[in-house]
Design an enzyme around this catalytic site. Structure first.
Site, PDB file in Angstrom:
ATOM      1  N   ASP A  17       0.871  -1.171   0.000  1.00 27.84           N
ATOM      2  CA  ASP A  17       0.000   0.000   0.000  1.00 27.84           C
ATOM      3  C   ASP A  17       0.920   1.236   0.000  1.00 27.84           C
ATOM      4  O   ASP A  17       2.103   1.120   0.347  1.00 27.84           O
ATOM      5  CB  ASP A  17      -0.865  -0.056   1.266  1.00 27.84           C
ATOM      6  CG  ASP A  17      -1.663   1.197   1.490  1.00 27.84           C
ATOM      7  OD1 ASP A  17      -2.226   1.728   0.509  1.00 27.84           O
ATOM      8  OD2 ASP A  17      -1.726   1.649   2.659  1.00 27.84           O
ATOM      9  N   ASP A  19      -0.082   5.152   0.880  1.00 29.57           N
ATOM     10  CA  ASP A  19      -0.301   6.141   1.956  1.00 29.57           C
ATOM     11  C   ASP A  19      -0.347   5.452   3.327  1.00 29.57           C
ATOM     12  O   ASP A  19      -1.151   4.547   3.546  1.00 29.57           O
ATOM     13  CB  ASP A  19      -1.617   6.900   1.709  1.00 29.57           C
ATOM     14  CG  ASP A  19      -1.589   7.672   0.395  1.00 29.57           C
ATOM     15  OD1 ASP A  19      -0.616   8.388   0.152  1.00 29.57           O
ATOM     16  OD2 ASP A  19      -2.543   7.532  -0.394  1.00 29.57           O
TER      17      ASP A  19
HETATM   18 MG   LIG Z   1      -2.876   3.244   3.401  1.00 28.24          MG
END
Ligand SMILES: [Mg+2]
Length: 186
Positions: A17, A19
């Site tokens: 992932d 962010d």
């Molecule tokens: Mg995230």
């Protein structure tokens, strides 16, 4: 789960992932420009280390700021170019970045926790084996995404309530990507 027991080698893929794992997550906002993008401490170094261990490293990121009209795909590319330049400069690599520009309510197959981005990755890199893949994220939707595909899941969090509630689908919890990368130190 002891990840060392998995004997991770170049036949393994790491799904990341973005962010909250690679860069600092903005509360109630989106990383819209390169200036908004700040690496979490130790991340470029961690990616260099992980690049030497995993066969492939793939980023899968929901970017509904595009669907909401708050940023454009070309702005997202500029953010990613800054990120990649730094990672490469420090000796790491990212094989591919997949992003889903759709709003949550559009419920698109590419938006995590749906698995569209992983299917795109396997189409492009047919050697990817989801059972020999690890998904790392800071949202439960990342963990669900990984589990749907029988990946190992690593949750970047210190939210004990959330961790306890979802313990059945979280294989490992860490504070940071750097901490995860240290598992593979001899
Ligand atoms: Mg995230």
């Amino acid at each position: 789960m002891n990840l060392k027991d998995l004997k991770v080698d170049k036949s393994w893929t790491l799904f990341l992932d973005r962010d909250g794992v690679i860069n600092v997550r903005l509360i109630d906002d989106y990383v819209k420009t390169p200036d908004d993008f700040k690496f979490i401490d130790g991340v470029p170094k961690a990616i260099r280390h992980l690049s030497a261990i995993f066969g492939r490293i793939i980023i899968v990121t929901n970017q509904q700021g595009i669907g909401k009209g708050l940023m454009t795909e070309s702005e997202l590319k500029k953010v990613h170019n800054k990120m990649l330049a730094r990672i490469i400069m420090l000796g790491g690599k990212i094989d591919r970045i997949y992003y889903s520009p759709f709003k949550k309510e559009e419920n698109d197959i590419t938006r995590k926790p749906q698995i569209g981005m992983a299917l795109q990755a396997r189409k492009e890199f047919p050697e990817i084996n989801f059972k020999k893949s690890i998904m790392i994220g800071d949202s439960i939707s990342d963990i669900i995404f990984g589990k749907k595909l029988n990946m190992k899941t690593v949750f970047v969090s210190n939210d004990l309530a959330l961790i306890n509630k979802n313990f059945k689908i979280i294989d490992l919890t860490v504070n940071s990507l750097y901490e995860f990368s240290e598992i593979f130190n001899k």
